[in-house]
Design a protein around this motif. Structure first.
Motif, PDB file in Angstrom:
ATOM      1  N   ILE A 196      -3.563  -0.278  -1.812  1.00 39.98           N
ATOM      2  CA  ILE A 196      -2.729  -1.137  -2.374  1.00 39.98           C
ATOM      3  C   ILE A 196      -1.971  -0.004  -3.510  1.00 39.98           C
ATOM      4  CG2 ILE A 196      -2.618  -2.975  -4.199  1.00 39.98           C
ATOM      5  CD1 ILE A 196      -4.722  -4.331  -2.453  1.00 39.98           C
ATOM      6  N   GLY A 197      -0.753  -0.409  -3.680  1.00 42.84           N
ATOM      7  CA  GLY A 197      -0.162   0.390  -4.762  1.00 42.84           C
ATOM      8  C   GLY A 197       0.533   1.951  -4.251  1.00 42.84           C
ATOM      9  N   SER A 198       0.066   2.244  -3.267  1.00 36.49           N
ATOM     10  CA  SER A 198       0.490   3.648  -2.789  1.00 36.49           C
ATOM     11  C   SER A 198       1.930   3.549  -2.433  1.00 36.49           C
ATOM     12  CB  SER A 198      -0.135   4.363  -1.761  1.00 36.49           C
ATOM     13  OG  SER A 198       0.141   5.459  -1.049  1.00 36.49           O
ATOM     14  N   LYS A 199       2.740   4.573  -2.755  1.00 36.88           N
ATOM     15  CA  LYS A 199       3.956   4.612  -2.533  1.00 36.88           C
ATOM     16  C   LYS A 199       4.378   5.641  -1.177  1.00 36.88           C
ATOM     17  CE  LYS A 199       5.720   3.439  -7.158  1.00 36.88           C
ATOM     18  NZ  LYS A 199       6.718   3.860  -8.198  1.00 36.88           N
ATOM     19  N   THR A 200       3.231   6.257  -0.728  1.00 36.14           N
ATOM     20  CA  THR A 200       3.693   7.385   0.092  1.00 36.14           C
ATOM     21  C   THR A 200       3.233   6.764   1.522  1.00 36.14           C
ATOM     22  OG1 THR A 200       1.383   8.006  -0.184  1.00 36.14           O
ATOM     23  CG2 THR A 200       2.959   8.945  -1.561  1.00 36.14           C
ATOM     24  N   ILE A 201       2.557   5.557   1.692  1.00 39.45           N
ATOM     25  CA  ILE A 201       2.202   5.146   3.208  1.00 39.45           C
ATOM     26  C   ILE A 201       3.372   4.545   3.718  1.00 39.45           C
ATOM     27  CG2 ILE A 201      -0.205   4.579   2.361  1.00 39.45           C
ATOM     28  CD1 ILE A 201       0.683   1.498   2.276  1.00 39.45           C
ATOM     29  N   PRO A 202       3.483   4.394   4.948  1.00 40.13           N
ATOM     30  CA  PRO A 202       4.791   3.935   5.669  1.00 40.13           C
ATOM     31  C   PRO A 202       4.998   2.620   5.292  1.00 40.13           C
ATOM     32  CG  PRO A 202       3.240   4.791   7.426  1.00 40.13           C
ATOM     33  CD  PRO A 202       2.428   4.771   5.825  1.00 40.13           C
ATOM     34  N   THR A 203       6.463   2.142   5.102  1.00 40.47           N
ATOM     35  CA  THR A 203       6.662   0.952   4.677  1.00 40.47           C
ATOM     36  C   THR A 203       6.104  -0.326   5.372  1.00 40.47           C
ATOM     37  OG1 THR A 203       8.905   2.075   3.938  1.00 40.47           O
ATOM     38  CG2 THR A 203       9.045  -0.589   4.079  1.00 40.47           C
ATOM     39  N   TYR A 204       6.152   0.010   6.801  1.00 42.01           N
ATOM     40  CA  TYR A 204       5.745  -1.382   7.470  1.00 42.01           C
ATOM     41  C   TYR A 204       4.393  -1.616   7.134  1.00 42.01           C
ATOM     42  CZ  TYR A 204       3.694   2.514  10.374  1.00 42.01           C
ATOM     43  OH  TYR A 204       3.055   3.829  10.873  1.00 42.01           O
ATOM     44  N   LEU A 205       3.408  -0.623   6.688  1.00 40.65           N
ATOM     45  CA  LEU A 205       2.056  -1.028   6.404  1.00 40.65           C
ATOM     46  C   LEU A 205       1.706  -1.511   5.019  1.00 40.65           C
ATOM     47  CD1 LEU A 205      -0.559  -0.485   8.009  1.00 40.65           C
ATOM     48  CD2 LEU A 205      -0.830   1.636   6.620  1.00 40.65           C
ATOM     49  N   ARG A 206       2.874  -1.565   4.011  1.00 45.58           N
ATOM     50  CA  ARG A 206       2.710  -2.133   2.811  1.00 45.58           C
ATOM     51  C   ARG A 206       2.612  -3.530   3.057  1.00 45.58           C
ATOM     52  NH1 ARG A 206       7.342   1.185  -0.336  1.00 45.58           N
ATOM     53  NH2 ARG A 206       6.400   3.302  -0.036  1.00 45.58           N
ATOM     54  N   GLY A 207       1.452  -4.444   2.354  1.00 43.31           N
ATOM     55  CA  GLY A 207       1.064  -5.850   2.488  1.00 43.31           C
ATOM     56  C   GLY A 207       0.248  -5.960   3.916  1.00 43.31           C
ATOM     57  N   PHE A 208      -0.039  -4.879   4.481  1.00 41.45           N
ATOM     58  CA  PHE A 208      -0.848  -5.272   5.829  1.00 41.45           C
ATOM     59  C   PHE A 208      -2.391  -5.714   5.325  1.00 41.45           C
ATOM     60  CE2 PHE A 208      -3.252  -4.494   9.778  1.00 41.45           C
ATOM     61  CZ  PHE A 208      -2.644  -5.210  10.530  1.00 41.45           C
ATOM     62  N   TYR A 209      -2.648  -5.240   4.102  1.00 45.08           N
ATOM     63  CA  TYR A 209      -3.942  -5.637   3.650  1.00 45.08           C
ATOM     64  C   TYR A 209      -4.237  -6.978   3.626  1.00 45.08           C
ATOM     65  CZ  TYR A 209      -1.429  -6.147  -0.910  1.00 45.08           C
ATOM     66  OH  TYR A 209      -0.476  -6.420  -1.715  1.00 45.08           O
ATOM     67  N   TRP A 210      -3.353  -7.886   3.597  1.00 50.63           N
ATOM     68  CA  TRP A 210      -3.609  -9.312   3.376  1.00 50.63           C
ATOM     69  C   TRP A 210      -4.444  -9.746   4.718  1.00 50.63           C
ATOM     70  CZ3 TRP A 210      -3.899 -12.077  -0.745  1.00 50.63           C
ATOM     71  CH2 TRP A 210      -3.350 -11.483  -1.743  1.00 50.63           C
ATOM     72  N   TYR A 211      -3.968  -9.146   5.712  1.00 50.25           N
ATOM     73  CA  TYR A 211      -4.761  -9.689   6.989  1.00 50.25           C
ATOM     74  C   TYR A 211      -6.128  -9.132   6.839  1.00 50.25           C
ATOM     75  CZ  TYR A 211      -5.618 -10.374  12.022  1.00 50.25           C
ATOM     76  OH  TYR A 211      -6.413 -10.819  13.051  1.00 50.25           O
ATOM     77  N   SER A 212      -6.467  -8.141   6.662  1.00 48.24           N
ATOM     78  CA  SER A 212      -7.935  -7.668   6.403  1.00 48.24           C
ATOM     79  C   SER A 212      -8.680  -8.618   5.269  1.00 48.24           C
ATOM     80  CB  SER A 212      -8.010  -6.091   6.093  1.00 48.24           C
ATOM     81  OG  SER A 212      -7.574  -5.419   7.263  1.00 48.24           O
ATOM     82  N   ILE A 213      -7.861  -9.035   4.238  1.00 51.25           N
ATOM     83  CA  ILE A 213      -8.466  -9.918   3.235  1.00 51.25           C
ATOM     84  C   ILE A 213      -8.844 -11.235   3.644  1.00 51.25           C
ATOM     85  CG2 ILE A 213      -7.942 -11.099   1.211  1.00 51.25           C
ATOM     86  CD1 ILE A 213      -6.321  -8.854   0.094  1.00 51.25           C
ATOM     87  N   ILE A 214      -7.849 -11.761   4.597  1.00 48.17           N
ATOM     88  CA  ILE A 214      -8.115 -13.021   5.129  1.00 48.17           C
ATOM     89  C   ILE A 214      -9.288 -12.807   6.316  1.00 48.17           C
ATOM     90  CG2 ILE A 214      -7.182 -14.920   6.744  1.00 48.17           C
ATOM     91  CD1 ILE A 214      -6.383 -14.880   3.979  1.00 48.17           C
TER      92      ILE A 214
END
Length: 224
Positions: free
Chosen positions: A28-46
């Motif tokens: 979270i907050g990293s600007k170096t990860i691929p754009t498509y991966l930003r926000g994917f953490y929500w799936y793992s949170i659920i």
């Protein structure tokens, strides 16, 4: 399979879900990860929240199993929608994406109808099959893409490859068992039901292990 072994299987599944959430939150907050991966953490949170609910049913039993199954069925809408739009983000052919978006809305309608049917008849197989078979087929478009557009880097270092592979394997292994889940539930012993549910958890464990690999690949990108 006795109750102890069955509970161990649930705990192991929950641990993998929680680890997936842990590694996703590190990005979270990293600007170096691929754009498509930003926000994917929500799936793992659920997924982690679902696993906590599953653990609570083992140790505290505040949620009856039929109620848990109904809640799990409703989360299918998030599961199907979230992963489908992730696939859309990594597909490069606009015509394919447009076609799949039309398919998505049709399938979403069928999914909602099937969930209502499952809740009414206290089943789960129809809605799970609609969601998982659709995701399995959508993943094929990604593999077609990488066969025609060879990535500049090794696909084994590409986070999207591991996420799609996790979805592909997880959904591909799960729906054959889900198809007969309700039939087995009505016509088998408690021990066999537990064995079926044990096998039913394995595809989701594999999927989240692939997600963890994707998060680790993203961490390597950050270090590079």
């Amino acid at each position: 399979m006795n109750e102890f072994a069955f509970d161990i299987n649930k705990i192991a599944t929950s641990i993998v879900y929680l680890l997936s959430c842990f590694y996703s939150l590190r990005l979270i907050g990293s600007k170096t990860i691929p754009t498509y991966l930003r926000g994917f953490y929500w799936y793992s949170i659920i997924g982690a929240l679902t696993s906590l609910m599953l653990l609570s049913s083992i140790f505290f039993s505040p949620i009856r199993i039929p109620m848990f199954s109904r809640i799990n069925s409703v989360t299918l809408i998030f599961h199907f929608s979230f992963l489908t739009f992730f696939i859309f983000r990594i597909l490069k052919n606009d015509r394919v994406v447009t076609f799949l978006k039309v398919c998505f809305w049709i399938i979403l309608f069928l999914l909602i109808v099937s969930i209502a049917n499952d809740v009414y008849f206290d089943t789960c197989s129809l809605s799970f099959c609609v969601a998982n078979v659709s995701l399995f087929l959508f993943c094929l478009f990604y593999y077609y893409q990488i066969l025609h557009f060879i990535p500049a880097v090794s696909i084994l270092k590409e986070p999207s490859f591991w996420i799609i592979t996790g979805i592909f394997i997880g959904m591909g292994l799960s729906f054959p068992m889900i198809i007969f889940l309700d039939f087995f539930s009505l016509n088998t012993s408690l021990q066999l039901k537990r064995e079926i549910q044990f096998l039913g958890n394995l595809p989701y464990i594999v999927m989240h292990l692939c997600f963890i690999k994707a998060y680790l690949c993203s961490s390597q990108i950050q270090k590079a």
